[in-house]
Scaffold this motif. Structure first.
Motif, short mmCIF file in Angstrom:
data_model
loop_
_atom_site.label_atom_id
_atom_site.label_comp_id
_atom_site.label_asym_id
_atom_site.label_seq_id
_atom_site.Cartn_x
_atom_site.Cartn_y
_atom_site.Cartn_z
N ARG A 106 0.85 -1.19 0.00
CA ARG A 106 0.00 0.00 0.00
C ARG A 106 0.89 1.24 0.00
O ARG A 106 2.07 1.17 0.28
CB ARG A 106 -0.91 0.01 1.24
CG ARG A 106 -1.85 -1.18 1.31
CD ARG A 106 -2.64 -1.17 2.63
NE ARG A 106 -3.51 -2.33 2.70
CZ ARG A 106 -3.13 -3.53 3.11
NH1 ARG A 106 -1.87 -3.74 3.46
NH2 ARG A 106 -3.97 -4.54 3.16
N SER A 107 0.30 2.35 -0.29
CA SER A 107 1.00 3.61 -0.17
C SER A 107 0.10 4.57 0.57
O SER A 107 -0.92 5.00 0.05
CB SER A 107 1.35 4.17 -1.54
OG SER A 107 2.04 5.40 -1.38
N ASP A 108 0.48 4.87 1.79
CA ASP A 108 -0.37 5.70 2.63
C ASP A 108 0.09 7.15 2.69
O ASP A 108 -0.53 7.96 3.37
CB ASP A 108 -0.40 5.14 4.05
CG ASP A 108 -1.22 3.87 4.13
OD1 ASP A 108 -1.94 3.59 3.16
OD2 ASP A 108 -1.13 3.16 5.13
N THR A 109 1.20 7.46 2.07
CA THR A 109 1.70 8.83 2.06
C THR A 109 1.92 9.27 0.63
O THR A 109 2.54 8.56 -0.14
CB THR A 109 3.02 8.94 2.85
OG1 THR A 109 2.82 8.47 4.17
CG2 THR A 109 3.50 10.38 2.88
N ALA A 110 1.37 10.40 0.28
CA ALA A 110 1.51 10.90 -1.09
C ALA A 110 1.66 12.41 -1.06
O ALA A 110 0.99 13.10 -0.29
CB ALA A 110 0.31 10.51 -1.94
N MET A 111 2.53 12.91 -1.90
CA MET A 111 2.73 14.34 -2.04
C MET A 111 2.80 14.71 -3.52
O MET A 111 3.47 14.03 -4.29
CB MET A 111 4.01 14.80 -1.36
CG MET A 111 4.02 14.62 0.14
SD MET A 111 5.58 15.21 0.86
CE MET A 111 5.28 14.89 2.60
N VAL A 112 2.10 15.75 -3.89
CA VAL A 112 2.22 16.32 -5.23
C VAL A 112 3.20 17.48 -5.14
O VAL A 112 2.96 18.46 -4.41
CB VAL A 112 0.87 16.80 -5.77
CG1 VAL A 112 1.06 17.55 -7.09
CG2 VAL A 112 -0.08 15.61 -5.96
N VAL A 113 4.31 17.35 -5.83
CA VAL A 113 5.35 18.39 -5.83
C VAL A 113 5.18 19.21 -7.10
O VAL A 113 5.31 18.69 -8.21
CB VAL A 113 6.75 17.78 -5.77
CG1 VAL A 113 7.82 18.88 -5.80
CG2 VAL A 113 6.91 16.90 -4.54
N HIS A 114 4.89 20.49 -6.95
CA HIS A 114 4.75 21.40 -8.10
C HIS A 114 5.94 22.35 -8.10
O HIS A 114 6.10 23.17 -7.18
CB HIS A 114 3.46 22.20 -8.02
CG HIS A 114 3.30 23.19 -9.14
ND1 HIS A 114 2.79 22.84 -10.37
CD2 HIS A 114 3.61 24.51 -9.22
CE1 HIS A 114 2.78 23.90 -11.16
NE2 HIS A 114 3.28 24.93 -10.49
N VAL A 115 6.78 22.22 -9.10
CA VAL A 115 7.92 23.14 -9.29
C VAL A 115 7.47 24.21 -10.27
O VAL A 115 7.07 23.91 -11.40
CB VAL A 115 9.15 22.40 -9.83
CG1 VAL A 115 10.32 23.38 -9.99
CG2 VAL A 115 9.54 21.26 -8.89
N TYR A 116 7.51 25.46 -9.84
CA TYR A 116 7.03 26.56 -10.69
C TYR A 116 7.94 26.74 -11.90
O TYR A 116 9.10 26.33 -11.91
CB TYR A 116 6.93 27.84 -9.86
CG TYR A 116 5.83 27.76 -8.83
CD1 TYR A 116 4.51 28.07 -9.15
CD2 TYR A 116 6.09 27.32 -7.53
CE1 TYR A 116 3.49 27.98 -8.22
CE2 TYR A 116 5.08 27.22 -6.59
CZ TYR A 116 3.78 27.54 -6.94
OH TYR A 116 2.77 27.42 -6.01
N LYS A 117 7.38 27.38 -12.92
CA LYS A 117 8.06 27.43 -14.22
C LYS A 117 9.41 28.12 -14.16
O LYS A 117 10.28 27.84 -15.00
CB LYS A 117 7.17 28.08 -15.26
CG LYS A 117 6.79 29.53 -15.00
CD LYS A 117 5.87 30.04 -16.09
CE LYS A 117 5.44 31.48 -15.87
NZ LYS A 117 4.53 31.96 -16.94
N ASP A 118 9.63 28.99 -13.17
CA ASP A 118 10.95 29.62 -13.06
C ASP A 118 11.95 28.72 -12.34
O ASP A 118 13.13 29.06 -12.24
CB ASP A 118 10.84 30.98 -12.38
CG ASP A 118 10.33 30.89 -10.94
OD1 ASP A 118 10.14 29.77 -10.42
OD2 ASP A 118 10.12 31.96 -10.33
N HIS A 119 11.48 27.59 -11.81
CA HIS A 119 12.30 26.60 -11.12
C HIS A 119 13.03 27.18 -9.91
O HIS A 119 14.07 26.67 -9.50
CB HIS A 119 13.32 25.96 -12.07
CG HIS A 119 12.67 25.08 -13.09
ND1 HIS A 119 13.37 24.26 -13.94
CD2 HIS A 119 11.35 24.88 -13.42
CE1 HIS A 119 12.53 23.60 -14.74
NE2 HIS A 119 11.30 23.97 -14.43
N ARG A 120 12.46 28.22 -9.33
CA ARG A 120 13.04 28.83 -8.14
C ARG A 120 12.24 28.55 -6.88
O ARG A 120 12.73 28.76 -5.77
CB ARG A 120 13.17 30.35 -8.33
CG ARG A 120 14.12 30.76 -9.44
CD ARG A 120 14.19 32.27 -9.58
NE ARG A 120 15.09 32.69 -10.64
CZ ARG A 120 15.31 33.94 -10.99
NH1 ARG A 120 14.64 34.92 -10.36
NH2 ARG A 120 16.14 34.23 -11.96
#
Length: 382
Positions: A106-120
């Motif tokens: 199972r996978s009980d931990t999930a994160m959506v990582v959004h890197v903004y277009k300037d990558h900063r």
């Protein structure tokens, strides 16, 4: 950052009950994905042919092929990046010491990582494991067709359909196409912490948790892998004792890990550098687009360039299920504000988090990063 899934009982998001199952250790594993990314990137330029030999350690999953024909969100293509980071609780191999999994994972931990277009800058949105969602129909890795299901726990997607089903569920929930997928197990997490030489943190109050076997006084500590696992699976003894509070604790630890990676001194110690890179590449499973060292290096250099201060970590807005206090439901208007902001490459509005149960765990202030001393020596022992 136990549960009930596919008829298996346990503790939910809050409250007390039966003795916790060893599965809780899996909730630490998602932190290792960022560790792997940062450490591989730090080492990329200095390992030469030895670095290229690490290519064979990587495992890739062709998620795009498995989701071919699905009604997926469009690829925005503006230079931003969205990554689903997941932790696996499989009890195979080195993970057997943490208990049995009945033949599944199972996978009980999930994160959506959004890197903004300037990558900063980046935003990281945790999705609580106990969130009730509508899971889309999907195909398991063995080709078995899994029917759609309404009002089931979020972590059931990975359990019944593997990584591609988890990606599909997140995309349907958020309306955001995942560019990449990264998965780490908790034995890899332990080894990464140990190879790095531990992680320095400061606790603002004592943490004594019999379930996670962690006993830390207030102060500065250098945690080894086993202690780090204990910290990020601690719940009852910190904040309000809820699982949402534990997510806050995990997010605080992730910040500490990211801060330390930049001060690890790996480039001056080739032996340590190779050991860390070897452990990192063995620990991760990625989508096929990242399943080579050159490709993974380019990707993780983007992540490693981010300063922890420029990474905002939040929990998807949720409310407790009035029919079951051990489950949570997306706070519809607020959660859509979060996903809409990321789709348009904007910061997550603070107003979207005001009424969320996820912001009331009161555990985030218990752990903070510890600046590395000038000498590079450890500050304390956990």
């Amino acid at each position: 950052m136990s549960e009930q899934s596919s008829g298996e009982g346990g503790k939910g998001a809050t409250g007390s009950g039966r003795k916790p199952h060893p599965r809780r250790r899996r909730r630490a594993t998602v932190v290792a994905a960022w560790a792997a990314a940062g450490l591989i990137a730090v080492g990329g330029g200095g390992l030469g042919y030895a670095y290229l030999s690490l290519n064979g350690n990587l495992r890739g999953i062709d998620i795009n092929a498995q989701l071919n024909g699905k009604d997926r969100p469009p690829d925005i293509g503006n230079g931003s990046m969205d990554v689903l980071v997941l932790g696996s609780d499989s009890r195979s191999g080195a993970n057997r010491e943490y208990g049995h999994d009945g033949g599944g994972a199972r996978s009980d931990t999930a994160m959506v990582v959004h890197v903004y277009k300037d990558h900063r800058e980046a935003s990281v949105v945790s999705i609580p494991r106990d969130t009730l969602v509508d899971r889309p129909a999907c195909t398991a890795p063995d080709g078995k067709r899994i029917p759609a299901a309404d009002g089931v726990m979020f972590n059931s997607a990975y359990e019944v359909g593997g990584p591609a089903c988890a990606v599909d569920t997140v995309e349907q929930l958020s309306g955001i196409r995942m560019d990449h997928y990264v998965e780490v197990d908790f034995s890899g997490f332990k080894k990464l912490v140990d190879e790095l030489g531990g992680v320095k943190i400061t606790t603002t109050e004592p943490i004594r948790d019999t379930d996670s076997r962690l006993d830390l006084p207030a102060g500065t500590h250098t945690l080894d892998g086993e202690q780090a696992l204990g910290l990020v699976r601690t719940r009852k003894s910190v904040g309000d004792g809820s699982d949402l509070g534990r997510i806050q604790l995990q997010q605080a630890f992730m910040k500490a890990f990211l801060a330390q990676v930049k001060d690890a001194g790996l480039l001056t110690d080739p032996g340590k550098l190779y050991g860390v890179a070897d452990t990192a590449t063995r620990a991760v499973t990625t989508d096929s687009g990242l399943a080579s060292v050159p490709k993974l290096t380019g990707f993780v250099r983007t992540l490693a360039a981010l300063d922890p201060a420029d990474v905002r970590m939040v929990t998807m807005p949720v409310v407790y299920d009035p029919q079951n206090p051990n489950r949570v439901l997306p706070l519809e208007g607020a959660s859509q504000q979060v996903w809409t902001a990321l789709r348009h490459d904007r910061p997550v509005p603070s107003s979207a988090l005001t009424d969320s149960a996820g912001g009331k765990g009161s555990a985030g202030a218990v752990v903070r990063s510890t600046p590395a001393p000038v000498s590079g020596t450890g500050a304390g022992a956990g």
